[in-house]
Design a protein around this motif. Structure first.
Motif, PDB file in Angstrom:
ATOM      1  N   ASP A 206       0.845  -1.187   0.000  1.00  0.00           N
ATOM      2  CA  ASP A 206       0.000   0.000   0.000  1.00  0.00           C
ATOM      3  C   ASP A 206       0.882   1.238   0.000  1.00  0.00           C
ATOM      4  O   ASP A 206       2.013   1.209   0.493  1.00  0.00           O
ATOM      5  CB  ASP A 206      -0.937   0.020   1.202  1.00  0.00           C
ATOM      6  N   ASN A 207       0.349   2.320  -0.536  1.00  0.00           N
ATOM      7  CA  ASN A 207       1.060   3.578  -0.631  1.00  0.00           C
ATOM      8  C   ASN A 207       0.882   4.435   0.629  1.00  0.00           C
ATOM      9  O   ASN A 207       1.685   5.323   0.887  1.00  0.00           O
ATOM     10  CB  ASN A 207       0.558   4.342  -1.857  1.00  0.00           C
ATOM     11  N   ALA A 208      -0.161   4.187   1.386  1.00  0.00           N
ATOM     12  CA  ALA A 208      -0.465   4.988   2.578  1.00  0.00           C
ATOM     13  C   ALA A 208       0.460   4.584   3.726  1.00  0.00           C
ATOM     14  O   ALA A 208       0.445   3.431   4.160  1.00  0.00           O
ATOM     15  CB  ALA A 208      -1.921   4.808   2.977  1.00  0.00           C
ATOM     16  N   GLU A 209       1.244   5.536   4.194  1.00  0.00           N
ATOM     17  CA  GLU A 209       2.221   5.259   5.256  1.00  0.00           C
ATOM     18  C   GLU A 209       1.565   4.722   6.526  1.00  0.00           C
ATOM     19  O   GLU A 209       2.142   3.898   7.224  1.00  0.00           O
ATOM     20  CB  GLU A 209       3.042   6.517   5.569  1.00  0.00           C
ATOM     21  N   HIS A 210       0.348   5.183   6.840  1.00  0.00           N
ATOM     22  CA  HIS A 210      -0.302   4.723   8.076  1.00  0.00           C
ATOM     23  C   HIS A 210      -0.758   3.257   7.997  1.00  0.00           C
ATOM     24  O   HIS A 210      -1.036   2.645   9.021  1.00  0.00           O
ATOM     25  CB  HIS A 210      -1.473   5.643   8.454  1.00  0.00           C
ATOM     26  N   LYS A 211      -0.815   2.702   6.791  1.00  0.00           N
ATOM     27  CA  LYS A 211      -1.186   1.292   6.633  1.00  0.00           C
ATOM     28  C   LYS A 211       0.039   0.378   6.622  1.00  0.00           C
ATOM     29  O   LYS A 211      -0.063  -0.797   6.959  1.00  0.00           O
ATOM     30  CB  LYS A 211      -1.985   1.090   5.345  1.00  0.00           C
ATOM     31  N   VAL A 212       1.177   0.931   6.218  1.00  0.00           N
ATOM     32  CA  VAL A 212       2.413   0.143   6.130  1.00  0.00           C
ATOM     33  C   VAL A 212       2.790  -0.357   7.524  1.00  0.00           C
ATOM     34  O   VAL A 212       2.785   0.390   8.489  1.00  0.00           O
ATOM     35  CB  VAL A 212       3.560   0.980   5.522  1.00  0.00           C
ATOM     36  N   GLY A 213       3.084  -1.628   7.607  1.00  0.00           N
ATOM     37  CA  GLY A 213       3.440  -2.246   8.883  1.00  0.00           C
ATOM     38  C   GLY A 213       2.252  -2.842   9.615  1.00  0.00           C
ATOM     39  O   GLY A 213       2.434  -3.617  10.553  1.00  0.00           O
ATOM     40  N   SER A 214       1.034  -2.500   9.190  1.00  0.00           N
ATOM     41  CA  SER A 214      -0.140  -3.090   9.843  1.00  0.00           C
ATOM     42  C   SER A 214      -0.302  -4.527   9.370  1.00  0.00           C
ATOM     43  O   SER A 214       0.264  -4.942   8.362  1.00  0.00           O
ATOM     44  CB  SER A 214      -1.401  -2.269   9.543  1.00  0.00           C
ATOM     45  N   ARG A 215      -1.061  -5.283  10.113  1.00  0.00           N
ATOM     46  CA  ARG A 215      -1.217  -6.703   9.832  1.00  0.00           C
ATOM     47  C   ARG A 215      -2.641  -6.989   9.367  1.00  0.00           C
ATOM     48  O   ARG A 215      -3.602  -6.522   9.957  1.00  0.00           O
ATOM     49  CB  ARG A 215      -0.903  -7.502  11.089  1.00  0.00           C
ATOM     50  N   ILE A 216      -2.733  -7.748   8.291  1.00  0.00           N
ATOM     51  CA  ILE A 216      -4.019  -8.264   7.813  1.00  0.00           C
ATOM     52  C   ILE A 216      -3.872  -9.773   7.834  1.00  0.00           C
ATOM     53  O   ILE A 216      -3.122 -10.337   7.039  1.00  0.00           O
ATOM     54  CB  ILE A 216      -4.352  -7.775   6.393  1.00  0.00           C
ATOM     55  N   ASN A 217      -4.563 -10.402   8.757  1.00  0.00           N
ATOM     56  CA  ASN A 217      -4.375 -11.833   9.015  1.00  0.00           C
ATOM     57  C   ASN A 217      -2.899 -12.084   9.285  1.00  0.00           C
ATOM     58  O   ASN A 217      -2.338 -11.483  10.169  1.00  0.00           O
ATOM     59  CB  ASN A 217      -4.918 -12.684   7.869  1.00  0.00           C
ATOM     60  N   ASN A 218      -2.258 -12.915   8.503  1.00  0.00           N
ATOM     61  CA  ASN A 218      -0.844 -13.212   8.752  1.00  0.00           C
ATOM     62  C   ASN A 218       0.093 -12.434   7.825  1.00  0.00           C
ATOM     63  O   ASN A 218       1.284 -12.714   7.756  1.00  0.00           O
ATOM     64  CB  ASN A 218      -0.573 -14.713   8.602  1.00  0.00           C
ATOM     65  N   LEU A 219      -0.439 -11.438   7.123  1.00  0.00           N
ATOM     66  CA  LEU A 219       0.357 -10.647   6.184  1.00  0.00           C
ATOM     67  C   LEU A 219       0.604  -9.245   6.747  1.00  0.00           C
ATOM     68  O   LEU A 219      -0.286  -8.631   7.318  1.00  0.00           O
ATOM     69  CB  LEU A 219      -0.367 -10.528   4.838  1.00  0.00           C
ATOM     70  N   ILE A 220       1.819  -8.755   6.564  1.00  0.00           N
ATOM     71  CA  ILE A 220       2.159  -7.403   6.976  1.00  0.00           C
ATOM     72  C   ILE A 220       2.189  -6.528   5.738  1.00  0.00           C
ATOM     73  O   ILE A 220       2.831  -6.862   4.745  1.00  0.00           O
ATOM     74  CB  ILE A 220       3.511  -7.374   7.710  1.00  0.00           C
ATOM     75  N   VAL A 221       1.487  -5.388   5.809  1.00  0.00           N
ATOM     76  CA  VAL A 221       1.414  -4.481   4.674  1.00  0.00           C
ATOM     77  C   VAL A 221       2.802  -3.857   4.448  1.00  0.00           C
ATOM     78  O   VAL A 221       3.400  -3.304   5.366  1.00  0.00           O
ATOM     79  CB  VAL A 221       0.360  -3.377   4.918  1.00  0.00           C
ATOM     80  N   GLN A 222       3.266  -3.974   3.218  1.00  0.00           N
ATOM     81  CA  GLN A 222       4.578  -3.471   2.818  1.00  0.00           C
ATOM     82  C   GLN A 222       4.423  -2.160   2.052  1.00  0.00           C
ATOM     83  O   GLN A 222       3.397  -1.933   1.414  1.00  0.00           O
ATOM     84  CB  GLN A 222       5.284  -4.503   1.932  1.00  0.00           C
ATOM     85  N   PRO A 223       5.457  -1.310   2.066  1.00  0.00           N
ATOM     86  CA  PRO A 223       5.389  -0.077   1.280  1.00  0.00           C
ATOM     87  C   PRO A 223       5.497  -0.370  -0.213  1.00  0.00           C
ATOM     88  O   PRO A 223       6.144  -1.352  -0.614  1.00  0.00           O
ATOM     89  CB  PRO A 223       6.597   0.733   1.775  1.00  0.00           C
ATOM     90  N   MET A 224       4.897   0.460  -1.025  1.00  0.00           N
ATOM     91  CA  MET A 224       4.893   0.271  -2.478  1.00  0.00           C
ATOM     92  C   MET A 224       6.303   0.265  -3.047  1.00  0.00           C
ATOM     93  O   MET A 224       6.567  -0.405  -4.028  1.00  0.00           O
ATOM     94  CB  MET A 224       4.087   1.364  -3.158  1.00  0.00           C
ATOM     95  N   ARG A 225       7.230   0.978  -2.452  1.00  0.00           N
ATOM     96  CA  ARG A 225       8.592   1.064  -2.998  1.00  0.00           C
ATOM     97  C   ARG A 225       9.289  -0.285  -2.972  1.00  0.00           C
ATOM     98  O   ARG A 225      10.302  -0.480  -3.635  1.00  0.00           O
ATOM     99  CB  ARG A 225       9.399   2.114  -2.272  1.00  0.00           C
ATOM    100  N   GLU A 226       8.794  -1.227  -2.190  1.00  0.00           N
ATOM    101  CA  GLU A 226       9.386  -2.572  -2.157  1.00  0.00           C
ATOM    102  C   GLU A 226       8.795  -3.411  -3.254  1.00  0.00           C
ATOM    103  O   GLU A 226       9.232  -4.434  -3.599  1.00  0.00           O
ATOM    104  CB  GLU A 226       9.173  -3.224  -0.796  1.00  0.00           C
TER     105      GLU A 226
END
Length: 70
Positions: A50-70
């Protein structure tokens, strides 16, 4: 008909495990990740971006939201 469905799955390579990266951790992204947990298809969401910094690092089930630059 089941034979035809199996042939189409084979042609589209849906009879193999497919790892999917999801772009967007909004409402629909959350719903897809939640559905992914119970899904018995061969497609499996293995990464969320996701592009939104406030979502990066949050967890959805067993997945961690990564920044778009990755």
């Amino acid at each position: 008909m089941p034979f035809l469905i199996e042939k189409i799955r084979h042609i589209l390579k849906l009879d193999q495990k497919v790892h999917v990266a999801l772009v967007g951790a909004g409402n629909l992204g959350h719903a897809l990740c939640n559905y992914n947990t119970y899904q018995k298809d061969n497609m499996k969401i293995v990464a969320v971006f996701d592009n939104a910094e406030h979502k990066v690092g949050s967890r959805i089930n067993n997945l961690i939201v990564q920044p778009m630059r990755e």
